[in-house]
Design a protein around this motif. Structure first.
Motif, PDB file in Angstrom:
ATOM      1  N   ALA A   1       4.881  -1.368  -0.691  1.00 17.62           N
ATOM      2  CA  ALA A   1       3.530  -1.081  -1.189  1.00 17.62           C
ATOM      3  C   ALA A   1       3.588  -0.153  -2.403  1.00 17.62           C
ATOM      4  N   ASP A   2       4.372   0.910  -2.295  1.00 17.84           N
ATOM      5  CA  ASP A   2       4.502   1.860  -3.405  1.00 17.84           C
ATOM      6  C   ASP A   2       5.160   1.213  -4.615  1.00 17.84           C
ATOM      7  N   ARG A   3       6.140   0.361  -4.360  1.00 13.01           N
ATOM      8  CA  ARG A   3       6.861  -0.293  -5.451  1.00 13.01           C
ATOM      9  C   ARG A   3       5.948  -1.231  -6.240  1.00 13.01           C
ATOM     10  N   ILE A   4       5.133  -2.020  -5.524  1.00  8.12           N
ATOM     11  CA  ILE A   4       4.204  -2.930  -6.199  1.00  8.12           C
ATOM     12  C   ILE A   4       3.248  -2.134  -7.080  1.00  8.12           C
ATOM     13  N   GLN A   5       2.687  -1.075  -6.515  1.00 13.30           N
ATOM     14  CA  GLN A   5       1.734  -0.260  -7.277  1.00 13.30           C
ATOM     15  C   GLN A   5       2.418   0.387  -8.484  1.00 13.30           C
TER      16      GLN A   5
ATOM     17  N   LYS B   1      -4.677  -4.551  -0.638  1.00 12.64           N
ATOM     18  CA  LYS B   1      -4.102  -4.442   0.707  1.00 12.64           C
ATOM     19  C   LYS B   1      -2.583  -4.296   0.658  1.00 12.64           C
ATOM     20  N   TRP B   2      -1.926  -5.005  -0.275  1.00 14.33           N
ATOM     21  CA  TRP B   2      -0.475  -4.850  -0.414  1.00 14.33           C
ATOM     22  C   TRP B   2      -0.140  -3.426  -0.810  1.00 14.33           C
ATOM     23  N   GLU B   3      -0.891  -2.889  -1.781  1.00 16.96           N
ATOM     24  CA  GLU B   3      -0.598  -1.550  -2.296  1.00 16.96           C
ATOM     25  C   GLU B   3      -0.939  -0.444  -1.305  1.00 16.96           C
ATOM     26  N   SER B   4      -1.858  -0.704  -0.401  1.00 19.96           N
ATOM     27  CA  SER B   4      -2.212   0.307   0.600  1.00 19.96           C
ATOM     28  C   SER B   4      -1.406   0.144   1.886  1.00 19.96           C
ATOM     29  N   GLY B   5      -0.594  -0.908   1.953  1.00 14.21           N
ATOM     30  CA  GLY B   5       0.218  -1.138   3.133  1.00 14.21           C
ATOM     31  C   GLY B   5      -0.517  -1.787   4.290  1.00 14.21           C
ATOM     32  N   GLN B   6      -1.735  -2.276   4.039  1.00 10.37           N
ATOM     33  CA  GLN B   6      -2.515  -2.913   5.100  1.00 10.37           C
ATOM     34  C   GLN B   6      -2.031  -4.318   5.404  1.00 10.37           C
TER      35      GLN B   6
END
Length: 55
Positions: free
Chosen positions: A4-8, A34-39
């Motif tokens: 998630a952190d890597r995508i952001q 949702k990907w970036e927040s880990g949901q």
């Protein structure tokens, strides 16, 4: 750094919005959020598209 952190991080380093990134990957802005927040996590096909995008 998790996925998630890597995508952001990569998206922001390119200077593009979630909407612009979503359009490039072929998903909704909400999916990117949702990907970036880990949901949620992306499927393998989208991971491959993202890897091509960030090269």
């Amino acid at each position: 750094m998790n996925m998630a952190d890597r995508i952001q991080y990569l998206r922001k380093s390119q200077g593009i919005s979630q909407k612009e990134f979503a359009d490039q990957v072929g998903v909704s802005r909400q999916a990117v959020s949702k990907w970036e927040s880990g949901q949620s996590t992306s499927d393998l096909e989208k991971v491959m598209i993202m890897s091509d995008f960030f090269v």
